[in-house]
Design an enzyme around this catalytic site. Structure first.
Site, PDB file in Angstrom:
ATOM      1  N   GLY A   9       0.805  -1.221   0.000  1.00  0.00           N
ATOM      2  CA  GLY A   9       0.000   0.000   0.000  1.00  0.00           C
ATOM      3  C   GLY A   9       0.834   1.265   0.000  1.00  0.00           C
ATOM      4  O   GLY A   9       0.637   2.149  -0.821  1.00  0.00           O
TER       5      GLY A   9
ATOM      6  N   ASN B  76       8.817   5.863   4.811  1.00  0.00           N
ATOM      7  CA  ASN B  76      10.160   6.436   4.832  1.00  0.00           C
ATOM      8  C   ASN B  76      10.159   7.823   5.470  1.00  0.00           C
ATOM      9  O   ASN B  76       9.284   8.639   5.182  1.00  0.00           O
ATOM     10  CB  ASN B  76      10.674   6.595   3.396  1.00  0.00           C
TER      11      ASN B  76
ATOM     12  N   HIS C 183      -2.103   6.185   8.425  1.00  0.00           N
ATOM     13  CA  HIS C 183      -1.240   5.097   8.896  1.00  0.00           C
ATOM     14  C   HIS C 183       0.239   5.464   8.708  1.00  0.00           C
ATOM     15  O   HIS C 183       1.034   5.374   9.652  1.00  0.00           O
ATOM     16  CB  HIS C 183      -1.587   3.815   8.139  1.00  0.00           C
ATOM     17  N   GLU C 184       0.592   5.879   7.505  1.00  0.00           N
ATOM     18  CA  GLU C 184       2.012   6.187   7.246  1.00  0.00           C
ATOM     19  C   GLU C 184       2.452   7.398   8.063  1.00  0.00           C
ATOM     20  O   GLU C 184       3.566   7.433   8.577  1.00  0.00           O
ATOM     21  CB  GLU C 184       2.277   6.425   5.759  1.00  0.00           C
TER      22      GLU C 184
ATOM     23  N   HIS D   8       3.158   6.434  11.609  1.00  0.00           N
ATOM     24  CA  HIS D   8       4.428   5.715  11.756  1.00  0.00           C
ATOM     25  C   HIS D   8       5.575   6.654  12.127  1.00  0.00           C
ATOM     26  O   HIS D   8       6.590   6.212  12.648  1.00  0.00           O
ATOM     27  CB  HIS D   8       4.804   5.023  10.438  1.00  0.00           C
TER      28      HIS D   8
ATOM     29  N   GLU E  51       3.632  -2.083  13.621  1.00  0.00           N
ATOM     30  CA  GLU E  51       2.473  -2.258  12.743  1.00  0.00           C
ATOM     31  C   GLU E  51       1.168  -2.409  13.521  1.00  0.00           C
ATOM     32  O   GLU E  51       0.165  -1.798  13.182  1.00  0.00           O
ATOM     33  CB  GLU E  51       2.687  -3.421  11.778  1.00  0.00           C
TER      34      GLU E  51
HETATM   35  N1  B3K Z   1       5.848  -0.651   6.549  1.00  0.00           N
HETATM   36  C1  B3K Z   1       5.318  -0.815   5.219  1.00  0.00           C
HETATM   37  C2  B3K Z   1       5.276  -2.223   4.753  1.00  0.00           C
HETATM   38  C3  B3K Z   1       6.536  -2.746   4.222  1.00  0.00           C
HETATM   39  C4  B3K Z   1       6.339  -4.104   3.629  1.00  0.00           C
HETATM   40  C5  B3K Z   1       7.614  -4.755   3.253  1.00  0.00           C
HETATM   41  N2  B3K Z   1       7.400  -5.983   2.553  1.00  0.00           N
HETATM   42  C6  B3K Z   1       3.962  -0.225   5.091  1.00  0.00           C
HETATM   43  C7  B3K Z   1       3.198  -0.040   6.324  1.00  0.00           C
HETATM   44  O1  B3K Z   1       2.857  -0.953   7.042  1.00  0.00           O
HETATM   45  O2  B3K Z   1       2.926   1.086   6.633  1.00  0.00           O
HETATM   46 ZN    ZN Z   2       2.530   0.146   8.740  1.00  0.00          ZN
END
Ligand code: B3K
Ligand code: ZN
Length: 885
Positions: free
Chosen positions: A269, A273, A305-306, A309, A328
């Site tokens: 999705g 970063n 969500h991002e 993070h 997660e």
């Molecule tokens: N952290 C990423 C997912 C990475 C998957 C690697 N195969 C997206 C997320 O959970 O926000």
């Molecule tokens: Zn995530």
């Protein structure tokens, strides 16, 4: 050739890194086929490591190494060793810091696995989580090595006018030969999985956000030129998320710039970063005529969500990949709550539970079951699962339930304070929650290590003379691979009692002087009895309110009792759940009738229950529409000993048609009342109207009535928004509608320039239950718009067919299985991560009849014996086949 012996990595083997990286300066000379990477690392021995190994082992894959320099001296070939997945530098200084410079090249264009640096529609971009950075350069590619990154990007001005990386832009300049460069500096230490770069011809929309402390943040969303008119919703979502995290968690954004880039080729999705999120276009782009209401909702959810993070994942990250649920599970819980606050809490909770129960429960009951903190893996990419994410979020939700909102906030404040800037474990999270609340979560921790869905069996005994109700709850958990014996868990069970007139009865537990409308039972033993006092009449029990724990509930309930709860329960989740149980019981009876060749009749209790729902006034139309939904065929299959896809489908279709016949006028009136000519604005009222109207249309569509066919066609022709257009097309394509092909063709012509809409077109046809679907799917594989190298396309055709079309995928002759295996084998070389995701549809082979079992198993065996099988596919296929004892 396959890794001769794919290695299993164990949590118990974790040791701290032997070396630390203090900073890294990266320099990229960009080229689509031959990018030069220079990495200058400042390192030192980690004083906390007891390892006797004196060499430095840096991980790297598929890299063309040009040279290594240690403290200013080029190393001779015998001073280092290059293996298939590492660079081993002998005799590095043990007492002081040293500087290592590595030069290598990579070929982004050849990278179809979409991990590391790759090309998507002419744009260079990266995906490093979990272990993609080692495909860019040699590094200590593990999440507990955090360092500060400075990144310089150099490239042709026309080819790569936009050059992005993490952090703040600190310098830029021009170079001869039409080239330019930009340097980015990220002031926050981070593991390399959060590194990103993007380069290409991109357009951008910009906005600003003022934080609660008054700082101004620049917000930018970058997309391909033709998508620039579809970014507004994503931008608004980002601002909503930033505000929400300040209000609910007191978390403010830390850099001066937040960038999002949308790319067309992406394995999942989106990716968080630091300061430079890279997103699948699917979760950024939206215009009312191209995106449905649920697309809009998902975009806001994933943007949230991002963004979340940034604190739960980036500022505090995972010590090792076994701790993935630390970031997660917590972040999914945060995004669920965000969406609940932004839309309808009742609807969001039901949607989440529905997904958990149909998909995560199946994972937890199958050969790939694992705890939310797994203890072994072959390929970590295989562990970005529903268990780690969704069950992980349920575990965090249970902590929230146990502590209450205030206690949870105290715990999260302490977590951020204690661990900011560190790479930590799930246990650290629980410890912070414990310390801030003075509570003992020792038993609760078992949720992290124990796989499988617990089963709660509830018995009740009402004693009229004592005016007490005794509720006995037994917990058990079926064995899962590698975990035969299960221990009792600490389970919060939220419940209430209802009087016969539907009003709330007070819950007063024996020995307690408090009485309330709702209680949270603390279930800790394998069997426990809770006695409620002062009940002059036998109440109706409403248990596991809000789905307070990710468990299966077994409780004898009559249809009348369920109908009562559907009408009266004050808990919105349990009210919906009662309707689902009622429909589920009745459909289960019909499935048995189909299997035994008996004539089908729909139970009048069900028709009455639906009539009651239809005739009540509802404020939240989205919630109302959920009450009219039937359990999915997949969910019904999960309840059966042996899944019988044909009988399930026949029974489900029968019920839909019967309800449509009995309640035609109600469905029709409701349709008319809510069918407004709306442009598709994302606002709760309009969304609710569309939802209720379109569910009515889906029932009416079963009537094979010329007026309904016209209605669907008219909605399709005149729709001003994608929600209505798609809903009408779904009705047309899933029923014997005379204009089916014409509508599908005109839809394609209308939207052929919009990749995300064409994904919908593929998915709709792939999940159709009409005859001939398999042939359609095969023909679509040859369609010029199909591309096995684009994950969105693969998911919309191969994924939709194998995961959302039980009837045709499980065709008795096995053609669906063979087709899927063919695609997995083809994808295995192109993109192992996507290939391995597709194996999922075969893992549940033990749930079907003997003949299907044999056919599915044969395809798994064929997959596993393919030459050059990736470890991603190997792990899922071999675990699917492994003996279950
Ligand atoms: N952290 C990423 C997912 C990475 C998957 C690697 N195969 C997206 C997320 O959970 O926000
Ligand atoms: Zn995530």
């Amino acid at each position: 050739m396959r890794d001769a012996n794919p290695q299993t990595i164990y949590l118990k083997d974790y040791t701290v890194p032997e070396y630390l990286i203090h900073n890294v300066a990266l320099n990229f000379i960009l080229d689509d086929e031959d990018t030069l990477v220079r990495s200058r690392l400042t390192l030192s021995r980690n004083p906390a490591s007891y390892s006797p190994n004196k060499s430095l082992i840096l991980l790297g894959e598929n890299l063309k190494l040009l040279g290594v320099n240690l403290d200013g001296k080029d190393l001779a070939k015998d001073q280092y060793l290059q293996t298939q997945d590492a660079l081993i530098v002998n005799n590095v200084p043990q007492q002081q810091r040293f500087e290592l410079t590595i030069e290598n090249t990579i070929n982004p264009k050849a990278n179809t696995a979409l991990e590391g640096l790759y090309l998507s529609n002419g744009m260079l971009c990266t995906q490093c989580e979990a272990e993609g950075f080692r495909k860019i350069t040699y590094f200590l590619d593990r999440p507990d090595v955090m360092t500060s990154f400075t990144t310089t990007l150099v490239g042709d001005k026309d080819r790569y006018p936009v050059l992005l990386s993490n952090g703040n832009k600190v310098a830029q300049g021009e170079l001869p030969n039409n080239r330019h460069w930009v340097t980015w500096e990220d002031p926050f230490n981070k593991p390399c999985y959060l590194f990103a770069l993007v380069a290409g011809q991109l357009e951008c929309i910009a906005d600003r956000f003022t934080t609660q402390s008054g700082r101004e943040i620049d917000l930018q969303i970058f997309v391909e030129k033709h998508d620039i008119d579809k970014c507004d919703h994503a931008m608004q979502s980002l601002k909503n998320a930033m505000r929400w995290d300040e209000q609910v968690y007191g978390r403010e954004y830390d850099l001066d710039l937040y960038m999002i880039v949308a790319v067309s080729h992406f394995n999942m999705g989106a990716m968080e970063n630091k300061g430079l999120n890279v997103f699948n276009t699917k979760f950024v782009l939206a215009r009312p005529d191209t995106a449905t209401d649920s697309d809009y909702e998902h975009i806001e959810g994933v943007i949230g969500h991002e963004y979340f993070h940034n604190w739960t994942g980036n500022r505090i990250t995972c010590r090792d990949w076994f701790q993935l649920s630390l970031k997660e599970g917590f972040t999914v819980f945060r995004d669920q709550e965000f969406t609940g606050d932004r839309t309808s809490r009742a609807v969001k909770r039901i949607e989440d539970v529905n997904m958990l129960r149909t998909r995560q429960f199946a994972e937890d009951a199958g050969p790939l079951a694992h705890p939310i903190r797994p203890d072994a893996y072959i390929e970590i990419n295989n562990f970005y699962t529903l268990t780690v994410y969704e069950k992980g979020a349920e575990v965090v939700r249970m902590v929230h339930t146990l502590l209450g909102a205030e206690g949870f906030r105290k715990g999260s404040d302490l977590y951020f304070e204690r661990y900011d800037g560190q790479a930590v474990t799930c246990d650290d999270f629980v410890s912070a929650m414990e310390a801030a609340n003075d509570i003992d979560l020792r038993q609760f921790r078992r949720w992290y290590s124990q796989a499988g869905t617990p089963v709660l069996t509830v018995r009740q005994h009402y004693d009229a003379s004592a005016q007490t109700l005794a509720l006995t709850i037994k917990q058990s958990c079926p064995p899962t691979p590698g975990q035969a014996v299960k221990e009792s868990l600490h389970i919060p069970v939220t419940m209430g009692l209802l009087n016969k007139d539907g009003s709330a009865a007070l819950c007063k537990l024996e020995g307690s002087d408090r009485a309330s409308d709702e209680v949270i039972l603390q279930l800790t033993q394998s069997e426990q009895t809770f006695v409620f006092e002062g009940l002059a009449e036998q109440p109706v029990v409403s248990i596991l309110r809000g789905f307070s724990a990710p468990v299966k509930l077994v409780m004898d309930r009559s249809l009348d009792e369920l109908a009562f709860l559907l009408s009266h329960d004050s808990d919105t989740f349990n009210r919906w759940e009662a309707g689902q149980q009622l429909a589920g019981q009745i459909i289960a009876g019909l499935i048995a009738d189909v299997q035994n060749g008996r004539e089908l009749h729909v139970n009048p209790v069900m028709v009455d229950a639906f009539r009651q729902v239809l005739e009540q006034p509802w404020d939240d139309l989205s919630y109302f529409s959920l009450l009219l939904g039937l359990p999915s065929e997949t969910y019904l299959g999960d309840q059966m000993e042996v899944v019988d896809v044909e009988a399930i489908h026949t029974a489900s279709e029968f019920v839909m048609r019967a309800l449509a016949e009995e309640l035609e006028s109600q469905f029709f009136a409701l349709y008319q009342a809510n069918h407004k000519d709306e442009s598709g604005k994302f606002d709760a009222g309009a969304i609710g109207r569309r939802r209720i109207k379109n569910i009515c249309l889906s029932y009416l569509g079963k009537l094979e009535n010329i007026n309904v066919q016209r209605l669907a066609q008219q909605q399709f022709n005149t729709a001003k928004n994608m929600t209505d257009q798609m809903a009408a097309l779904a009705v047309i394509a899933n029923n014997p509608h005379p204009a089916k092909q014409r509508c599908l063709d005109s839809f394609y012509r209308q939207w052929q320039e919009e990749a995300l809409v064409i994904d919908k077109w593929f998915a709709l046809q792939a999940s159709s239950h009409m005859p001939g679907t398999f042939e359609t799917v095969k023909a679509l594989m040859q369609h010029p718009a199909f591309d096995l190298k684009n994950p969105n396309r693969v998911r919309s055709l191969v994924g939709a067919f194998s995961q959302s079309n039980p009837l045709h995928f499980h065709a008795a002759n096995g053609q669906g299985y063979q087709f899927l295996a063919d695609q997995i084998i083809a994808l295995n070389t192109l993109n192992p991560q996507i290939a391995s995701r597709m194996v999922g549809a075969l893992t549940s082979w033990r749930r079907y009849d003997e003949s299907r079992q044999a056919l599915m198993k044969a395809q798994l065996e064929r997959i596993i014996s393919t030459e050059a099988i990736s470890k991603d596919v190997y792990e899922v296929a071999s675990k699917s086949l492994a003996r279950q004892d």
